[in-house]
Design a protein around this motif. Structure first.
Motif, short mmCIF file in Angstrom:
data_model
loop_
_atom_site.label_atom_id
_atom_site.label_comp_id
_atom_site.label_asym_id
_atom_site.label_seq_id
_atom_site.Cartn_x
_atom_site.Cartn_y
_atom_site.Cartn_z
N SER A 131 7.37 -14.33 -23.72
CA SER A 131 7.54 -15.04 -24.88
C SER A 131 8.65 -14.74 -26.04
N PHE A 132 8.85 -13.26 -26.02
CA PHE A 132 9.74 -12.74 -26.77
C PHE A 132 10.99 -11.90 -26.30
N GLY A 133 11.15 -12.25 -24.73
CA GLY A 133 12.32 -11.84 -24.18
C GLY A 133 12.52 -10.25 -23.89
N LEU A 134 11.17 -9.39 -23.99
CA LEU A 134 11.22 -8.00 -24.01
C LEU A 134 11.72 -7.41 -22.71
N GLU A 135 12.38 -6.30 -22.50
CA GLU A 135 12.57 -5.69 -21.43
C GLU A 135 11.72 -4.60 -21.02
N GLN A 136 11.88 -4.09 -20.00
CA GLN A 136 10.86 -3.08 -19.32
C GLN A 136 10.93 -1.68 -20.15
N GLN A 137 11.98 -1.36 -20.66
CA GLN A 137 11.83 -0.17 -21.25
C GLN A 137 11.00 -0.69 -22.99
N GLN A 138 11.21 -1.75 -23.25
CA GLN A 138 10.60 -2.02 -24.64
C GLN A 138 9.20 -2.27 -24.43
N LEU A 139 8.77 -2.68 -23.22
CA LEU A 139 7.47 -2.84 -22.96
C LEU A 139 6.53 -1.33 -22.85
N ILE A 140 7.33 -0.40 -22.12
CA ILE A 140 7.16 0.81 -21.96
C ILE A 140 6.89 1.59 -23.33
N GLU A 141 7.53 1.44 -24.33
CA GLU A 141 7.78 1.68 -25.73
C GLU A 141 6.60 1.09 -26.49
N LEU A 142 6.28 0.01 -26.45
CA LEU A 142 5.00 -0.57 -27.03
C LEU A 142 3.92 0.30 -26.67
N ALA A 143 3.92 0.35 -25.22
CA ALA A 143 2.68 1.05 -24.76
C ALA A 143 2.58 2.39 -25.17
N ALA A 144 3.94 3.16 -25.39
CA ALA A 144 3.93 4.75 -25.73
C ALA A 144 3.30 4.44 -27.28
N ARG A 145 3.85 3.75 -28.03
CA ARG A 145 3.65 3.69 -29.71
C ARG A 145 2.29 3.46 -29.90
N ALA A 146 1.57 2.38 -28.93
CA ALA A 146 0.30 2.38 -29.31
C ALA A 146 -0.79 3.35 -29.18
N VAL A 147 -0.11 4.50 -28.53
CA VAL A 147 -1.10 5.65 -28.40
C VAL A 147 -1.17 6.38 -29.65
N GLU A 148 -0.12 6.29 -30.52
CA GLU A 148 -0.09 6.87 -31.77
C GLU A 148 -1.08 6.37 -32.72
N TYR A 149 -1.42 5.00 -32.56
CA TYR A 149 -2.59 4.41 -33.35
C TYR A 149 -3.89 4.51 -32.96
N CYS A 150 -4.39 5.61 -31.83
CA CYS A 150 -5.78 5.60 -31.40
C CYS A 150 -6.41 6.37 -32.28
N PHE A 151 -7.63 6.22 -32.25
CA PHE A 151 -8.44 6.94 -33.42
C PHE A 151 -9.07 8.26 -32.74
N CYS A 152 -8.65 8.70 -31.60
CA CYS A 152 -9.19 9.60 -30.84
C CYS A 152 -8.44 11.16 -31.40
N SER A 153 -8.49 12.24 -30.85
CA SER A 153 -8.27 13.42 -31.26
C SER A 153 -6.72 13.66 -30.83
N GLU A 154 -6.06 14.56 -31.58
CA GLU A 154 -4.74 14.84 -31.04
C GLU A 154 -4.53 15.21 -29.69
N GLN A 155 -5.62 16.11 -29.40
CA GLN A 155 -5.62 16.58 -27.98
C GLN A 155 -5.45 15.41 -26.91
N GLU A 156 -6.47 14.45 -27.05
CA GLU A 156 -6.66 13.29 -26.49
C GLU A 156 -5.32 12.46 -26.17
N LYS A 157 -4.85 12.41 -27.36
CA LYS A 157 -3.57 11.42 -27.46
C LYS A 157 -2.46 12.18 -26.78
N GLN A 158 -2.33 13.55 -26.77
CA GLN A 158 -1.32 14.25 -25.90
C GLN A 158 -1.61 13.81 -24.31
N ARG A 159 -2.64 13.69 -23.97
CA ARG A 159 -3.06 13.47 -22.44
C ARG A 159 -2.54 11.84 -22.16
#
Ligand code: 6MZ
Length: 354
Positions: free
Chosen positions: A313-341
């Protein structure tokens, strides 16, 4: 399909179905999934037939399991119908296990599952026993593939139908269950019901106890409430479909991550269509967003589908999808150690796809 074939396919014909296999492999985090909204259609049918519920007609079942459009008001009637089916501890354990298995089967590395603890004395269920049944489902899922490697945390939802005392009870239970994996509290339910001042003390109490807070906000027009929610400054917000200019500016200045559920918003007619979804504006403004499913059962979607729909729908590219998935990790409510994994899992995937 090999990596090369997939890459060629998305370059030649970058539509939804060509993106889907890639999105199924992408390590993703799901931050907005309501347990009773994620029940499999096949389980709904089985429960109806095994429980022989006279109060649910074939038409009701058709409406629960069909994946078409329905108004937001109608959705809350559907949730109540699903709640008529999940009235036994065993069933609550089963649906929890199945939902976790379904997310794990499509490379979800982390699931923040939310549910409303229910007092249903007529069925021998208390909020505490309801949560014990949910925890048993998580335990069962952990013991088997494919869910063994997935991290699961819980958010307890306050239903907007709750009064102040019921909201406070839910928060007290959430605090008690922090050692069992409860990381936060959510405010959800019919956005046309109740008033913000009712739940504020409970939400403040949750925050003081170290729980994170996410709020369903602006799912329908309610500018005054949305301003009050921004004053509270939760760790995350959900939906944010109906904003005026002032609210949009406040949101962007706040930098609060927003859980966006494309199919849910389209199917409840909260937005006119996928290409008109506010994801586009938020993404262009570099506002933090995370793609989520909301109610995968009721809306007939998956997290991979939501990523593939966003790509198409928004014409995203492969790297942008990976980046979206990567940034989502930063918004998780788990611990820093879990985020690192979780970060490492996305990094490994990025490297493999370069
Ligand atoms: C607001 C929603 C929702 O808690 O019984 N819920 N609240 N907006 C939505 N958008 C479509 N989708 C689901 O799961 C079902 C409950 O989640 C909330 C409603 O309160 C619904 O009854 P649980 O596991």
């Amino acid at each position: 399909m090999s990596k090369q074939q997939l890459q060629q396919a998305v370059q030649e014909q970058p539509g939804y179905s060509t993106w889907l296999p890639f999105c199924q492999l992408l390590p993703k985090v799901e931050l907005h999934a309501h347990l009773n909204g994620c029940v499999r259609a096949s389980t709904v049918r089985e429960l109806v037939h095994s429980q022989q519920l006279s109060s649910l007609s074939e038409a009701d079942i058709e409406r629960i399991t069909s994946t078409g459009h329905r108004s937001l008001a109608d959705c809350f009637v559907l949730f109540d119908a699903v709640h008529q089916l999940t009235t036994k501890h065993d069933t609550i354990t089963r649906i929890t296990r199945e939902v976790i298995e379904d997310f794990a089967a499509e490379q979800t590395t982390y699931l923040e599952l939310r549910t409303t603890p229910k007092d249903r004395p007529e069925h021998g269920i208390s909020k505490r026993s309801y949560m014990a049944a949910v925890l048993a489902g998580i335990q069962q899922a952990r013991q088997a593939q494919p869910a063994a490697g997935m991290l699961v945390k819980l958010l307890l939802s306050i239903d907007r139908r709750n009064d102040a005392a019921a909201a406070m009870d839910t928060v007290a239970l959430a605090i008690e269950l922090m050692p069992a994996g409860v990381v936060g509290v959510d405010l959800s339910g019919n956005p046309s019901v109740g008033s913000w001042a009712t739940w504020l003390p409970a939400l403040q109490h949750a925050r003081q106890a170290g729980l994170k807070v996410t709020l369903h906000a602006a799912e329908v027009a309610n500018y005054e409430e949305t301003h009050a929610m921004l004053d509270f400054a939760p760790e995350r917000l959900c939906h944010m479909c109906v904003l005026d200019e002032a609210l949009q500016q406040r949101l962007w200045a706040s930098n609060i991550p927003v859980e966006l559920c494309l199919t849910s918003n389209v199917k409840t007619n909260s937005v006119p269509g996928y290409v008109d979804h506010h994801f586009k504006q938020f993404y262009a403004a570099c506002h933090p967003v995370v793609l989520c499913t909301d109610d995968s059962g009721v809306f007939g979607t998956t997290l991979s589908q939501e990523y593939a729909i966003a790509a198409a729908s928004f014409g995203l590219e492969q790297q942008q999808l990976i980046e979206l998935a990567a940034r989502a990790v930063e918004y998780c409510f788990c611990s820093e150690q879990e985020k690192q994994r979780l970060r490492q899992q996305v990094l490994d995937f990025r490297e493999a796809w370069q």
